[in-house]
Scaffold this active site. Structure first.
Site, PDB file in Angstrom:
ATOM      1  N   CYS A  25      19.325 -38.904 -67.867  1.00 19.42           N
ATOM      2  CA  CYS A  25      19.970 -39.802 -66.922  1.00 19.42           C
ATOM      3  C   CYS A  25      19.133 -40.012 -65.669  1.00 19.42           C
ATOM      4  CB  CYS A  25      21.332 -39.242 -66.476  1.00 19.42           C
ATOM      5  SG  CYS A  25      22.513 -39.046 -67.819  1.00 19.42           S
ATOM      6  N   GLY A  52      17.441 -43.719 -68.688  1.00 28.41           N
ATOM      7  CA  GLY A  52      18.640 -43.815 -69.520  1.00 28.41           C
ATOM      8  C   GLY A  52      19.027 -45.252 -69.763  1.00 28.41           C
ATOM      9  N   ASN A 127      22.513 -35.845 -63.742  1.00 31.20           N
ATOM     10  CA  ASN A 127      21.279 -35.857 -64.525  1.00 31.20           C
ATOM     11  C   ASN A 127      20.941 -34.430 -64.878  1.00 31.20           C
ATOM     12  OD1 ASN A 127      18.707 -36.370 -65.630  1.00 31.20           O
ATOM     13  ND2 ASN A 127      17.741 -36.104 -63.644  1.00 31.20           N
ATOM     14  N   GLY A 128      20.752 -34.168 -66.163  1.00 29.77           N
ATOM     15  CA  GLY A 128      20.440 -32.831 -66.626  1.00 29.77           C
ATOM     16  C   GLY A 128      21.308 -32.450 -67.800  1.00 29.77           C
ATOM     17  N   CYS A 266      10.472 -29.264 -64.420  1.00 22.42           N
ATOM     18  CA  CYS A 266      10.077 -29.670 -65.775  1.00 22.42           C
ATOM     19  C   CYS A 266       8.678 -30.277 -65.762  1.00 22.42           C
ATOM     20  CB  CYS A 266      11.083 -30.680 -66.323  1.00 22.42           C
ATOM     21  SG  CYS A 266      10.625 -31.395 -67.919  1.00 22.42           S
ATOM     22  N   TYR A 272       5.317 -37.275 -69.017  1.00 26.56           N
ATOM     23  CA  TYR A 272       5.866 -38.402 -69.768  1.00 26.56           C
ATOM     24  C   TYR A 272       7.072 -39.063 -69.120  1.00 26.56           C
ATOM     25  CZ  TYR A 272       8.234 -40.893 -73.593  1.00 26.56           C
ATOM     26  OH  TYR A 272       8.869 -41.837 -74.350  1.00 26.56           O
ATOM     27  N   SER A 313       2.743 -45.461 -71.898  1.00 22.74           N
ATOM     28  CA  SER A 313       2.743 -44.098 -71.372  1.00 22.74           C
ATOM     29  C   SER A 313       1.420 -43.376 -71.574  1.00 22.74           C
ATOM     30  CB  SER A 313       3.888 -43.295 -72.006  1.00 22.74           C
ATOM     31  OG  SER A 313       3.815 -43.352 -73.413  1.00 22.74           O
ATOM     32  N   ASP A 375      -2.563 -40.822 -76.661  1.00 24.75           N
ATOM     33  CA  ASP A 375      -1.110 -40.980 -76.611  1.00 24.75           C
ATOM     34  C   ASP A 375      -0.530 -39.832 -75.803  1.00 24.75           C
ATOM     35  OD1 ASP A 375       1.345 -42.093 -77.062  1.00 24.75           O
ATOM     36  OD2 ASP A 375       1.307 -41.906 -79.242  1.00 24.75           O
ATOM     37  N   CYS A 468       8.804 -25.289 -65.750  1.00 25.33           N
ATOM     38  CA  CYS A 468       9.378 -25.004 -67.068  1.00 25.33           C
ATOM     39  C   CYS A 468       8.557 -25.739 -68.113  1.00 25.33           C
ATOM     40  CB  CYS A 468      10.836 -25.450 -67.137  1.00 25.33           C
ATOM     41  SG  CYS A 468      11.552 -25.310 -68.802  1.00 25.33           S
ATOM     42  N   CYS A 471       9.595 -26.400 -73.905  1.00 23.30           N
ATOM     43  CA  CYS A 471       9.454 -27.191 -75.134  1.00 23.30           C
ATOM     44  C   CYS A 471       8.071 -26.997 -75.762  1.00 23.30           C
ATOM     45  CB  CYS A 471       9.715 -28.669 -74.862  1.00 23.30           C
ATOM     46  SG  CYS A 471       8.691 -29.399 -73.568  1.00 23.30           S
TER      47      CYS A 471
END
Length: 517
Positions: A25, A52, A127-128, A266, A272, A313, A375, A468, A471
């Site tokens: 979001c 979003g 958002n989150g 993050c 990205y 991107s 990419d 963080c 991922c």
């Protein structure tokens, strides 16, 4: 013996659309008496549309009532001049949504609205993603705030937060209720909320998602990204601190701390998610991505004739790669700017066109060339496989793929909706060399290189301990609850089971990826 974890089954139909990482979001808020706050919020959301695209909404208050308008669709589809003209007031919040908890329904669009026991209104945007949603929902149910028999109600973590906030304000102010509620939330959250008079903004103690404060001539703005401040003519003041609650009204800006700051921003925002023209914690996103490209060129050089990005991107990293390597930069792919999320589902015939709907090669540019294709990330691999096949058909002599992020191996529980773990082409615990070779073979590249996690983090110029990267590494800074307490449908399943008397919560295929051998 190590088992190859490349999910080649995801490449069986290379023309299926890629499940790209999606931010949950974008939030925006403005307190500015005498200004057209609804239109300012509209333009702020327009700048945050990339965060979003499922739904959009605006809430406005004029001192006596809170008015909310929201719907499914893009910001430009939901609002028109007439609607915005009817939303008069001095304080507003806005929200654009991509869901990670709760399905895509009107009820789950935001801002959510609740009425307190005193009859005042509370509107909230989030958002989150929270990781203790089921515990919070149980508390809300004990207070009688969730009705399992009600069909079509909201089923998002944001709605639970709004319900608990309004409930807590029964015997106190919204500000006091927030100071009691916020320390009980676990996960990533940037909140903008409001009553009839005051704008509030809060950021989780880890500061996972960005949130900043800006100054207008006659007021204040809060937004997920600095680019939204630029759009509305606000000057950047500062980041809202992790663990901080701001209240903005006629008395000015008040800051309260509800938790000690333990920053874990993050890293994928830099790589990205965020707009390249945004600044996060003093670091330009565009500059970070160019630097990632330079570092990528040093880590994984290639013998090529032309560096081309996968637009848009991949463009800054491709520029950096070309600068560092000395290989000329060129535009080898043209993007159709009007292909995005749509409610019109493609037929099988159209779907088989795959990536050609979005990208088309410039044959005269790439014919006979050894290409270095940059990419931002590889998720399932479908896009890259189809792209490489298309480039070879257009006459490319060689295709060397370079990725401006590390392999995405693990799911995110803090507000990014990746493909499910079973779909992540790099999911697993194989050695880096084994994994990369498997992906290279699967997508059909002549060579493949991912930037290392250390170099990716170094490009942000942020302390590694303050970021963080779960991922990429599987190391989650915010403790995760038991597996059955998470998942996008956790509340929908909880309500359904409550109606049938079952205690079973939602199963979550994401959690399987955090089980280590």
């Amino acid at each position: 013996m190590t088992e190859l974890s490349i999910n080649s089954k995801n490449l069986l139909d290379a023309d299926e659309p890629e499940n790209e990482p999606r931010e949950e979001c974008g939030v925006f808020g403005v307190w500015a008496p005498g200004e057209d706050v609804a239109k300012l919020t509209y333009y702020g959301l327009y700048a945050l549309q990339h965060r979003g695209q499922e739904a959009a909404g605006i809430a406005v208050a004029d001192g006596s009532q809170v008015l909310v308008f929201k719907d499914l669709g893009l910001v430009s589809q939901v609002f028109d001049e007439q609607t915005l003209g009817a939303m008069q007031g001095h304080v507003a919040i806005g929200h654009c949504r991509y869901s990670t908890t709760g399905s895509t329904t009107w009820e789950n669009s935001q801002p959510i609205f609740r009425t307190t026991a005193a009859g005042t209104g509370v509107a909230l945007g989030h958002n989150g993603n929270l990781v203790n949603t089921s515990d919070l929902a149980s508390k809300a149910r004990d207070f009688g705030l969730m009705d399992s028999r009600r069909a079509g109600g909201a089923t998002s973590d944001s709605d639970v937060v709004g319900a608990l906030l309004a409930h807590g304000a029964a015997d106190s102010t919204i500000e006091q209720a927030a100071m009691e509620l916020l320390p009980t939330l676990r996960g990533a959250f940037c909140l903008t909320f409001m009553d009839e008079h005051t704008l509030y903004a809060a950021r989780d103690p880890h500061g996972v998602r960005p949130l900043c404060l800006g100054r207008l001539d006659r007021g204040w703005v809060v937004a997920s990204e600095t680019a939204a401040l630029d759009i509305v003519g606000a000057s950047y003041v500062r980041e809202i601190e992790p663990g901080e609650l701001l209240a903005i009204d006629a008395d000015g800006v008040r800051s309260s701390r509800f938790a000690e700051a333990t920053p874990k921003g993050c890293v994928f925002e830099y790589v990205y998610l965020a707009r390249p023209d945004s600044v996060i914690n003093g670091r330009s996103v565009h500059t970070t991505r160019v630097e990632i490209g330079r570092r990528l060129a040093r880590e994984f050089p290639a013998e090529g004739d032309l560096v081309i990005p996968v637009p848009e991107s991949g463009t800054p990293a491709a520029v950096g790669y070309a600068q560092e390597s000395g290989i000329p930069y060129g535009q080898g792919l043209m993007k159709n700017a009007y292909v995005g999320r749509t409610f019109i589902q493609p037929s099988q015939t159209i779907r088989q066109l795959g990536i050609r709907l979005k990208l088309n090669p410039l044959k005269e540019v790439i014919r006979g060339k050894r290409l270095v294709v940059v990419d931002d990330s590889i998720v399932r691999g479908n896009t890259q496989r189809a792209l490489i096949r298309m480039l070879r058909e257009a006459g490319a002599a060689e295709v060397h793929v370079r990725i401006a992020s590390s392999p995405v191996r693990w799911p995110c529980f803090y507000g990014i909706d990746f493909a499910s773990p079973a779909e992540l082409i790099a999911n697993g615990t194989d050695s880096e060399e084994h994994l990369v070779e498997g992906v290279r073979h699967a997508i059909g590249a002549d060579s493949l290189g991912y930037i290392s996690t250390d170099e990716m983090i170094a490009a942000t110029e942020q302390p590694a301990d303050n970021l963080c990267a779960a991922c990429f590494t599987g190391e989650y800074p915010i403790e995760l609850p038991k597996e059955t307490s998470m998942g996008k449908a956790v509340l929908e399943t909880m309500l359904k089971n409550a109606a049938t008397g079952s205690d079973v919560l939602a199963d979550n295929d994401n959690v399987s990826a955090i089980r280590r051998p």
